[in-house]
Enzyme design. Structure first.
Site, mmCIF file in Angstrom:
data_model
loop_
_atom_site.group_PDB
_atom_site.id
_atom_site.type_symbol
_atom_site.label_atom_id
_atom_site.label_comp_id
_atom_site.label_asym_id
_atom_site.label_seq_id
_atom_site.Cartn_x
_atom_site.Cartn_y
_atom_site.Cartn_z
ATOM 1 N N PHE A 149 0.820 -1.221 0.000
ATOM 2 C CA PHE A 149 0.000 0.000 0.000
ATOM 3 C C PHE A 149 0.849 1.265 0.000
ATOM 4 C CE2 PHE A 149 0.876 -0.250 4.578
ATOM 5 C CZ PHE A 149 1.106 1.080 4.862
ATOM 6 N N LYS A 173 -1.109 -7.007 -9.392
ATOM 7 C CA LYS A 173 -2.099 -7.131 -8.307
ATOM 8 C C LYS A 173 -1.723 -6.057 -7.291
ATOM 9 C CE LYS A 173 -3.058 -8.310 -4.578
ATOM 10 N NZ LYS A 173 -3.459 -7.295 -3.565
ATOM 11 N N GLU A 176 -4.951 -3.719 -2.123
ATOM 12 C CA GLU A 176 -6.403 -3.472 -2.074
ATOM 13 C C GLU A 176 -6.726 -2.204 -1.283
ATOM 14 O OE1 GLU A 176 -4.640 -5.832 -0.804
ATOM 15 O OE2 GLU A 176 -5.385 -6.592 1.118
ATOM 16 N N SER A 226 5.424 -6.952 3.259
ATOM 17 C CA SER A 226 5.981 -7.276 4.580
ATOM 18 C C SER A 226 6.781 -8.578 4.522
ATOM 19 C CB SER A 226 4.849 -7.391 5.596
ATOM 20 O OG SER A 226 3.956 -8.394 5.166
ATOM 21 N N CYS A 281 9.618 1.825 3.248
ATOM 22 C CA CYS A 281 10.519 0.718 3.594
ATOM 23 C C CYS A 281 11.933 1.233 3.797
ATOM 24 C CB CYS A 281 10.502 -0.339 2.510
ATOM 25 S SG CYS A 281 11.149 0.297 0.986
ATOM 26 N N GLU A 382 9.461 -4.404 12.935
ATOM 27 C CA GLU A 382 9.112 -3.254 12.086
ATOM 28 C C GLU A 382 7.780 -2.675 12.562
ATOM 29 O OE1 GLU A 382 7.769 -4.002 8.004
ATOM 30 O OE2 GLU A 382 8.991 -2.306 7.346
HETATM 31 P P1 NAD Z 1 1.598 -6.697 2.930
HETATM 32 O O1 NAD Z 1 2.649 -7.725 2.971
HETATM 33 O O2 NAD Z 1 0.501 -6.760 3.933
HETATM 34 O O3 NAD Z 1 0.866 -6.695 1.493
HETATM 35 C C1 NAD Z 1 1.589 -6.626 0.295
HETATM 36 C C2 NAD Z 1 0.777 -7.298 -0.812
HETATM 37 O O4 NAD Z 1 0.605 -8.679 -0.500
HETATM 38 C C3 NAD Z 1 -0.613 -6.723 -1.010
HETATM 39 O O5 NAD Z 1 -0.877 -6.656 -2.390
HETATM 40 C C4 NAD Z 1 -1.526 -7.731 -0.312
HETATM 41 O O6 NAD Z 1 -2.795 -7.839 -0.922
HETATM 42 C C5 NAD Z 1 -0.766 -9.037 -0.447
HETATM 43 N N1 NAD Z 1 -0.934 -9.914 0.725
HETATM 44 C C6 NAD Z 1 -1.144 -9.543 2.011
HETATM 45 N N2 NAD Z 1 -1.214 -10.630 2.815
HETATM 46 C C7 NAD Z 1 -1.042 -11.701 2.026
HETATM 47 C C8 NAD Z 1 -1.008 -13.112 2.267
HETATM 48 N N3 NAD Z 1 -1.163 -13.617 3.483
HETATM 49 N N4 NAD Z 1 -0.830 -13.940 1.219
HETATM 50 C C9 NAD Z 1 -0.649 -13.454 -0.029
HETATM 51 N N5 NAD Z 1 -0.672 -12.117 -0.317
HETATM 52 C C10 NAD Z 1 -0.858 -11.253 0.696
HETATM 53 O O7 NAD Z 1 2.344 -5.272 2.986
HETATM 54 P P2 NAD Z 1 1.706 -3.831 3.110
HETATM 55 O O8 NAD Z 1 1.155 -3.656 4.483
HETATM 56 O O9 NAD Z 1 0.822 -3.534 1.959
HETATM 57 O O10 NAD Z 1 3.010 -2.925 2.918
HETATM 58 C C11 NAD Z 1 3.871 -2.585 3.957
HETATM 59 C C12 NAD Z 1 5.070 -3.496 4.012
HETATM 60 O O11 NAD Z 1 5.768 -3.471 2.774
HETATM 61 C C13 NAD Z 1 6.096 -3.077 5.051
HETATM 62 O O12 NAD Z 1 6.555 -4.221 5.715
HETATM 63 C C14 NAD Z 1 7.215 -2.441 4.229
HETATM 64 O O13 NAD Z 1 8.502 -2.477 4.822
HETATM 65 C C15 NAD Z 1 7.162 -3.283 3.011
HETATM 66 N N6 NAD Z 1 7.785 -2.622 1.871
HETATM 67 C C16 NAD Z 1 9.015 -3.064 1.478
HETATM 68 C C17 NAD Z 1 9.662 -2.444 0.435
HETATM 69 C C18 NAD Z 1 11.014 -2.907 -0.005
HETATM 70 O O14 NAD Z 1 11.452 -2.461 -1.031
HETATM 71 N N7 NAD Z 1 11.701 -3.791 0.707
HETATM 72 C C19 NAD Z 1 9.048 -1.373 -0.235
HETATM 73 C C20 NAD Z 1 7.782 -0.957 0.181
HETATM 74 C C21 NAD Z 1 7.158 -1.599 1.243
#
Ligand code: NAD
Length: 496
Positions: A149, A173, A176, A226, A281, A382
């Site tokens: 997000f 994808k 959401e 994450s 991040c 985090e």
């Molecule tokens: P998230 O992991 O909750 O979601 C990321 C994506 O995965 C979304 O599209 C979501 O729909 C999907 N998703 C969520 N749970 C899932 C599951 N159980 N199974 C399959 N798909 C699933 O992350 P978020 O809350 O949207 O974003 C924040 C996180 O992203 C933080 O941890 C941040 O550090 C990380 N991030 C990392 C970088 C990097 O470059 N390393 C960059 C941006 C964000």
């Protein structure tokens, strides 16, 4: 209620699913639209379109692909204000910050315009007598990206421009929580002349992700999110025979040495810890104060953070907006409670912040902890909010050890005026992206973005030459012409 559907075959299509997920305005807490939770039929329509589009697109010359991408760059530039507004509305970050993030994504589009050059192979004449050999990189097929997000424009743009430039089709994808910008980016690509189906957007949550992970027609997965989900994606996609790059979470340390320019360091920390409400991040969530600089540094950060303007993105003087959701606000506030229980010193408390007229918004004020130690959960985990932990270290070696012992390895930075020490730091820290007197060392599009340890699963970082390698397969040809072939069979390994 406004409905957000999928982008398939060059247009927005109403999906077959009747399930929709609410999308909120984080500044007010209101539901502003609903995004489709795609079902198996929606998924099938998307993949069928992507498979078909790949057949023709992979045959289009790199130069022609580059011209379409060049046109796309122009259209994004023209539309940047409205793209940024879509980001701010659903994410909550300030408009300037949103514009900056679209620009950083645009830089990857610019990089992808150079694809004819980037796809140039290698050639060796006479690898054996009268034998030549060359290597080329060919596209993978249908590729997919799953994004978080916090950067609804920039992170998808780390992936699809390069994949598509390489001759693949791409299914995105998006998160959401803020899906609208992706659809607009897809529309603009069609306007630029991209053939239908080369870039499709499939909306939904983890159910859509699981459909993507298990489908044999999809050849690679690019993920950013994450760490627990990154690990799951990496393992599941690899088990299903896919190429994977899965970027996870972070806990970035900024080390301040006693010889640092303190004003610069504090300004750097302010933007890096509290910009975008800490939901980056590459945000700095740990400041390591080395030696006697700690007290002055904390006092300066606290003074500046107290007067930081927290407001909705519609207020042009805002420096920090809300966090993404009610649940996330609660999670951050629980971490602040925990930090107090664990014995850290709460210098500035961002809990219970209310903004007049936006009482239901998901605002958390800038928060500052001093005397955080490495055993505390607020140090290890985090938080992904505007919470800065200061850890005091006696000397440089202790500071470096903190950086290296941490489970995450996304970014780090050192503020110092000692060139030799900074060189030691950049050489010896076990981290993917490193800054010297730079608070957020995000690599430009023509370098590559990616962390180490629990911050990246897979072998490739994103964008730059690493992106081109990820989105292509290597083929090496060895060839000679019939007349030069020696008489009779050869049974030993050829050696010349
Ligand atoms: P998230 O992991 O909750 O979601 C990321 C994506 O995965 C979304 O599209 C979501 O729909 C999907 N998703 C969520 N749970 C899932 C599951 N159980 N199974 C399959 N798909 C699933 O992350 P978020 O809350 O949207 O974003 C924040 C996180 O992203 C933080 O941890 C941040 O550090 C990380 N991030 C990392 C970088 C990097 O470059 N390393 C960059 C941006 C964000």
């Amino acid at each position: 209620m406004k409905k957000i559907d999928n982008y398939t075959d060059g247009k927005i299509v109403k999906g077959s699913s009747s399930n929709y997920i609410p999308v909120h305005n984080p500044a007010t807490g209101e539901i502003i639209s609903e995004v489709i939770q795609s079902d198996t039929k929606d998924f099938e329509n998307t993949v069928t379109s992507s498979v078909k589009a790949f057949e023709n697109w992979s045959q289009v010359t790199p130069l022609k692909r580059s011209r379409i991408i060049s046109k796309y760059k122009e259209l994004i530039e023209k539309d940047i204000e409205s793209l940024a507004k879509l980001v701010s509305l659903e994410h909550g970050k300030t408009l300037d910050d949103a514009k900056g993030s679209v620009t950083r994504g645009l830089e990857v589009v610019e990089f992808a315009c150079g694809i004819p050059h980037l796809l140039k192979g290698e050639f060796s004449q006479n690898v054996g007598t009268d034998i030549d050999s060359w290597s080329v990189r060919q596209p993978l097929g249908v590729t997919a990206g799953i994004t978080p997000f916090n950067f609804p424009a920039m992170v998808p743009m780390w992936m699809y421009p390069i994949s598509i430039a390489c001759g693949n089709s791409f299914i995105l994808k998006p998160s959401e929580k803020d899906p609208s910008c992706s659809l607009r980016l897809a529309e603009l690509f069609s306007e630029a002349g991209l053939p239908d189906g080369v870039f499709n957007v499939l909306n939904g949550d983890k159910n859509s992700v699981n459909l993507i992970l298990s489908d044999k027609r999809i050849h690679s997965i690019s993920f950013v999110g994450s760490t627990p989900v990154a690990k799951y994606i990496y393992e599941t996609a690899a088990k299903n025979g896919k190429r994977v790059q899965a970027l996870g979470g972070a806990k970035n340390h900024l080390v301040v040495m006693p010889d640092a320019n303190l004003d610069q360091a504090v300004d750097g920390i302010m933007g890096a810890a509290y910009g975008s409400a800490g939901e980056r991040c590459m945000a700095v969530s740990v400041a390591v104060a080395v030696g006697e600089i700690a007290d002055k540094m904390i006092e300066n950060i606290s003074n500046k953070a107290e007067s930081l303007k927290v407001a909705p993105w519609t207020d042009s003087s805002a420096q920090m907006g809300p966090v993404i959701s009610k649940e996330h606000k609660e999670k951050i506030e629980n971490y602040i409670d925990l930090g107090v229980k664990e014995g850290a010193k709460l210098v500035l408390d961002g809990r219970n912040l209310k903004i007049q007229g936006y009482e239901n918004g998901y605002f958390v004020g800038p928060t500052l902890f001093d005397k955080v130690t490495k055993g505390m959960k607020i140090y290890k985990e985090e938080i992904f909010g505007p919470v800065l932990s200061v850890v005091r270290a006696n000397n440089y070696d202790e500071a470096l050890k903190l950086v290296n012992d941490h489970a995450f390895g996304n970014g780090t930075s050192i503020y110092t005026s000692d060139g030799e020490l900074s060189r030691h730091f950049t050489t010896n820290c076990k981290i993917g992206m490193v800054g010297v007197n730079v608070p957020i060392p995000v690599p430009m599009a023509f370098h590559s973005f990616g962390g180490w340890k629990q911050s990246l699963f897979g072998d490739h970082s994103m964008h730059g030459v690493e992106g081109v390698r990820f989105f292509t397969k290597l083929k090496t040809v060895t060839s000679r012409w019939p007349k030069s072939i020696a008489k009779g069979p050869e049974f030993k390994m050829p050696t010349n």
